[in-house]
Design a protein around this motif. Structure first.
Motif, PDB file in Angstrom:
ATOM      1  N   TYR A 105      -1.217  22.907   8.065  1.00  0.00           N
ATOM      2  CA  TYR A 105      -0.896  23.508   6.949  1.00  0.00           C
ATOM      3  C   TYR A 105      -1.056  23.405   5.972  1.00  0.00           C
ATOM      4  O   TYR A 105      -0.558  24.567   5.283  1.00  0.00           O
ATOM      5  CB  TYR A 105       0.466  21.611   6.364  1.00  0.00           C
ATOM      6  CG  TYR A 105       0.801  21.384   7.762  1.00  0.00           C
ATOM      7  CD1 TYR A 105       1.230  22.605   9.397  1.00  0.00           C
ATOM      8  CD2 TYR A 105       1.198  19.971   8.114  1.00  0.00           C
ATOM      9  CE1 TYR A 105       1.598  21.517  10.088  1.00  0.00           C
ATOM     10  CE2 TYR A 105       2.409  19.553   8.914  1.00  0.00           C
ATOM     11  CZ  TYR A 105       2.233  20.301  10.337  1.00  0.00           C
ATOM     12  OH  TYR A 105       3.058  19.526  11.308  1.00  0.00           O
ATOM     13  N   LEU A 133       4.801  18.213   6.532  1.00  0.00           N
ATOM     14  CA  LEU A 133       4.389  19.471   6.196  1.00  0.00           C
ATOM     15  C   LEU A 133       3.959  19.256   4.368  1.00  0.00           C
ATOM     16  O   LEU A 133       3.103  19.874   3.540  1.00  0.00           O
ATOM     17  CB  LEU A 133       5.805  20.700   6.631  1.00  0.00           C
ATOM     18  CG  LEU A 133       5.667  21.873   5.564  1.00  0.00           C
ATOM     19  CD1 LEU A 133       5.200  22.745   5.262  1.00  0.00           C
ATOM     20  CD2 LEU A 133       7.330  21.956   5.659  1.00  0.00           C
ATOM     21  N   THR A 191      10.034  27.903   7.483  1.00  0.00           N
ATOM     22  CA  THR A 191       9.186  27.098   8.246  1.00  0.00           C
ATOM     23  C   THR A 191       9.293  27.604  10.302  1.00  0.00           C
ATOM     24  O   THR A 191       8.276  27.696  10.425  1.00  0.00           O
ATOM     25  CB  THR A 191       9.476  25.548   8.315  1.00  0.00           C
ATOM     26  OG1 THR A 191      10.349  25.384   8.714  1.00  0.00           O
ATOM     27  CG2 THR A 191       8.289  25.015   7.181  1.00  0.00           C
TER      28      THR A 191
END
Length: 395
Positions: A205, A235, A371
């Motif tokens: 990420y 995340l 996202t």
């Protein structure tokens, strides 16, 4: 609901954290993944939402758009594939990392089986990476995962197992299956005795953060606030750690937002340790419908996240519609249910005249990440009245 984290610090990025997640490793992941045909070779867009920023009463709003990352439709396309590469290299150190997802070692990996639980996007990314590399893959889904999401995962040749329970029970079932068959769990959440692979997922990420820093600094910009989705915390840990290392004591204000019924990170902040959600965990924001905090992620979040916030499902639906329709003359964006959480929080604070509780004002420059795109196309159309293709055509 908002919670100010008194344990958040403004110091140089600690060396004990840098030994786990760091900018150099993120750049290496970026190099490996850039060769995978399923990912765009270019950085995803960083939209400047000038009209929305004005409507919110802040100086700038940037949206990093992960709906453009790949046909997989979400940021998860960076995490699971990165972890799979690292796992394979651990067992086959002679392999070349950037050739694994090109299928160069398909014959050698024919019996190297992996398994994971998912709400949808992580499992889809792992299935796709496994198909590309030649690894057999089994994905465990729970009762709330839609048939639409199940089919999207199965399209990448994964063996599907559905259980009657929730996400956390699917994690337990994936672990049981792995032990029974001698397979390896590739999960994006960590638990006791299982941290190495979730670390590698989080490191993937960091690719987003690396792109954002380059995109902003090319225009001599720096965010004052970064608002990210919760979930299990991976995340936020992967992205916040990169910005913390990059900016050090001058890092932005970090904010996490979750569905009110899946508040595991919010509860962790209150209790000062990894905790469980207090609600039903069943949210339209499927990717954030998580009940247990990732232990390894919490190591990064507790000392860095300034505020934890909760939103309702309707807040997300309203924000999906705003992005799809291109309110305030901004670029229309395909924002999925979990993708719009940051915008949903900002809108909610404005409606309640509470921007100042996050130290937001007319000089604030805010970064959020969309996202996911329409990872459940039928649901996206139901909630916005538009297809993803119609939104993209308006861009």
């Amino acid at each position: 609901m908002l919670f100010k984290n008194q344990k958040a610090t403004y110091m140089a990025y600690p060396s004990e954290l840098a030994s786990t997640l760091n900018q150099d490793a993120a750049q290496k992941s970026k190099q490996w993944l850039s060769k995978w045909p399923l990912l765009s070779p270019n950085a995803t867009p960083l939209w400047s939402m000038k009209g929305t920023a004005h409507a919110l009463g802040i100086k700038s709003l940037w949206i990093k758009d992960e709906s453009k990352r790949s046909q997989l439709g979400s940021f998860k396309a960076l995490g699971a594939p990165n972890a799979l590469i690292k796992l394979i290299l651990k067992h086959f150190p002679a392999f070349e990392a950037d050739k694994i997802l090109l299928g160069a070692y398909r014959e050698q990996l024919a019996n190297f089986a992996v398994v994971s639980a998912t709400d949808g996007n992580h499992g889809r990314a792992l299935a796709a990476a496994s198909q590309s590399s030649g690894c057999p893959c089994t994905i465990v889904i729970h009762a709330q995962v839609s048939k639409e999401r199940e089919d999207a995962i199965a399209a990448y040749d994964a063996t599907m197992v559905r259980i009657a329970g929730n996400y956390d029970e699917s994690v337990e079932e994936a672990d049981r299956i792995a032990k029974e068959n001698g397979w390896t769990v590739v999960s994006d959440t960590s638990y006791e005795g299982y941290t190495e692979i979730p670390r590698d997922v989080m490191q993937g990420y960091g690719v987003m953060a690396a792109e954002i820093v380059e995109q902003l600094e090319d225009n001599q910009k720096k965010p004052t606030h970064i608002i990210l989705q919760g979930g299990v915390g991976g995340l936020a840990a992967g992205v916040f750690s990169y910005f913390w290392e990059h900016y050090g004591v001058e890092r932005p204000i970090f904010v996490i937002v979750e569905p009110s019924q899946a508040d595991c990170l919010y509860q962790s902040a209150i209790q000062g340790k990894p905790a469980s959600a207090t609600g039903s965990v069943d949210s339209i924001m499927a990717g954030l419908a998580c009940g247990e905090t990732s232990q390894i992620a919490w190591r990064f979040l507790q000392p860095s996240v300034d505020y934890f916030a909760l939103i309702e499902d309707q807040d997300a639906i309203d924000s999906m519609l705003q992005l799809a329709q291109g309110y305030h003359e901004d670029t229309p964006i395909v924002g999925g249910e979990s993708g719009v959480a940051g915008l949903a929080l900002l809108r909610k604070l404005v409606e309640q005249d509470q921007l100042d509780v996050l130290e937001l004002n007319a000089n604030s420059e805010v970064l959020i990440i969309n996202t996911e795109g329409a990872t459940a196309p039928e649901l996206f159309k139901e909630l916005t009245g538009l297809t993803a293709e119609e939104v993209i055509a308006k861009q």
